[in-house]
Design a protein around this motif. Sequence first.
Motif, PDB file in Angstrom:
ATOM      1  N   ILE A 142     -18.473 116.874  58.679  1.00 12.18           N
ATOM      2  CA  ILE A 142     -17.378 115.108  59.840  1.00 12.18           C
ATOM      3  C   ILE A 142     -16.403 116.198  60.609  1.00 12.18           C
ATOM      4  CG2 ILE A 142     -17.139 112.929  60.367  1.00 12.18           C
ATOM      5  CD1 ILE A 142     -19.636 113.223  58.364  1.00 12.18           C
ATOM      6  N   MET A 143     -16.953 115.907  62.132  1.00  8.14           N
ATOM      7  CA  MET A 143     -16.095 117.031  63.524  1.00  8.14           C
ATOM      8  C   MET A 143     -15.675 116.337  64.406  1.00  8.14           C
ATOM      9  SD  MET A 143     -17.565 120.304  64.859  1.00  8.14           S
ATOM     10  CE  MET A 143     -19.014 119.170  65.715  1.00  8.14           C
ATOM     11  N   GLN A 144     -13.985 116.551  64.803  1.00  9.62           N
ATOM     12  CA  GLN A 144     -14.359 115.687  65.783  1.00  9.62           C
ATOM     13  C   GLN A 144     -14.611 116.654  67.207  1.00  9.62           C
ATOM     14  OE1 GLN A 144     -11.654 113.098  65.710  1.00  9.62           O
ATOM     15  NE2 GLN A 144     -12.276 112.434  67.293  1.00  9.62           N
ATOM     16  N   MET A 145     -15.832 115.614  67.889  1.00  8.70           N
ATOM     17  CA  MET A 145     -15.811 116.705  68.899  1.00  8.70           C
ATOM     18  C   MET A 145     -15.110 117.087  69.858  1.00  8.70           C
ATOM     19  SD  MET A 145     -19.938 114.585  68.961  1.00  8.70           S
ATOM     20  CE  MET A 145     -20.412 115.776  69.827  1.00  8.70           C
ATOM     21  N   GLU A 146     -15.655 118.357  70.956  1.00  4.65           N
ATOM     22  CA  GLU A 146     -14.902 119.058  71.570  1.00  4.65           C
ATOM     23  C   GLU A 146     -16.675 119.515  72.564  1.00  4.65           C
ATOM     24  OE1 GLU A 146     -12.002 121.364  70.039  1.00  4.65           O
ATOM     25  OE2 GLU A 146     -13.068 123.176  69.851  1.00  4.65           O
ATOM     26  N   GLU A 147     -15.773 120.112  74.139  1.00  8.15           N
ATOM     27  CA  GLU A 147     -17.138 120.761  74.486  1.00  8.15           C
ATOM     28  C   GLU A 147     -17.186 121.828  73.567  1.00  8.15           C
ATOM     29  OE1 GLU A 147     -15.971 119.832  78.998  1.00  8.15           O
ATOM     30  OE2 GLU A 147     -14.201 120.753  78.312  1.00  8.15           O
ATOM     31  N   GLY A 148     -16.979 122.595  73.201  1.00  8.29           N
ATOM     32  CA  GLY A 148     -17.561 123.939  72.881  1.00  8.29           C
ATOM     33  C   GLY A 148     -18.717 123.305  71.900  1.00  8.29           C
ATOM     34  N   LEU A 149     -19.174 124.572  71.484  1.00 14.55           N
ATOM     35  CA  LEU A 149     -20.257 124.115  70.879  1.00 14.55           C
ATOM     36  C   LEU A 149     -20.079 123.611  68.995  1.00 14.55           C
ATOM     37  CD1 LEU A 149     -23.706 123.936  70.336  1.00 14.55           C
ATOM     38  CD2 LEU A 149     -23.822 126.763  69.878  1.00 14.55           C
ATOM     39  N   ASP A 150     -20.084 122.694  68.877  1.00 10.01           N
ATOM     40  CA  ASP A 150     -19.499 123.135  66.786  1.00 10.01           C
ATOM     41  C   ASP A 150     -18.702 122.991  66.701  1.00 10.01           C
ATOM     42  OD1 ASP A 150     -21.886 121.504  66.821  1.00 10.01           O
ATOM     43  OD2 ASP A 150     -23.119 123.096  66.521  1.00 10.01           O
ATOM     44  N   THR A 151     -16.933 123.326  67.836  1.00 10.70           N
ATOM     45  CA  THR A 151     -16.072 124.051  67.641  1.00 10.70           C
ATOM     46  C   THR A 151     -14.942 123.066  67.068  1.00 10.70           C
ATOM     47  OG1 THR A 151     -15.536 124.476  69.576  1.00 10.70           O
ATOM     48  CG2 THR A 151     -16.421 125.545  68.821  1.00 10.70           C
ATOM     49  N   GLY A 152     -15.271 121.931  67.315  1.00  6.71           N
ATOM     50  CA  GLY A 152     -14.232 120.938  67.311  1.00  6.71           C
ATOM     51  C   GLY A 152     -13.878 121.127  65.470  1.00  6.71           C
TER      52      GLY A 152
END
Length: 301
Positions: free
Chosen positions: A136-146
Amino acid sequence: MRIAFMGSPDFAVPALRGLHAAGHEIAVVYCQPPRPAGRGQKEMPCPVHRAALALGLPVRTPARLRRHVAEHEAFAALDLDAAVVAAYGLILPRPMLEAPRRGCLNIHASLLPRWRGAAPIQAAILAGDAESGVTIMQMEEGLDTGPMLLKGSVPIGPRTTTPDLHDALAAMGARLVLQALEQNPPAEPQPEAGATYAPKLSKADAPIDWTLPALVLDRRVRALNPWPGTSFTCQAEAIRVLAAEPAEGAGLPGTMLDDAGVVACGEGALRLLRLQRPGRGSLAVEDFLRGYPLPAGTVLG
């Protein structure tokens, strides 16, 4: 909690149903637009769309988001606590990522940072990984980098297939995202060391290269079915291999070593277990070979 749900394929359906059953207020469900499907090419809604309608939830199906300012404004106007994203299929632009008070939480089917990208379930099997899982990841603009909020793992056994792993991870993702929303755990940045990418699969991945080792081909059969599948050519037909296993034997790669479905590979041999001709049903190899013999010495393309 007031949330938006964003997802499209079967993988996302358990999470949507779990959030609804837990009593979260799902303000809207975003998913991919209906696509032509089947012999009649009739437009069909995706699995999440169908599940949302069955639950009585409002659905939006924009074809694009990146420069769709009206959609950004409509999303912000929902006054969301959070958005939950699971295999949605569109990149969320910054205005949408920042609109919910707790941001956008992504259910990603790998143990990040391993297997960022489009096909993490298949990639883990193809690589021979001993385990996979959900982040479970906090999303940011990078591809699956959050940054990461929660993880759970499952073993990958010697006979695990993509459908097996898909279903296990979909159920796990539904549980973990509920836990993340309830507990609001601290975010942990992803290490860049060990980051790998799982590229999108295509029909070009289907043909079998018999010069590869049998263990590699066994993983490809387990990973690439049901789509894009694995296949060989014989008598100008593309024969799908739906199940196989490593076997004893050696010979010129692609050559049938017996009359029962054992094929020589670059290293070792592969025993074909279930096959399918174009436009026909799938058959156990012994039934297939009664109607479509592949005697010893036959060379497969």
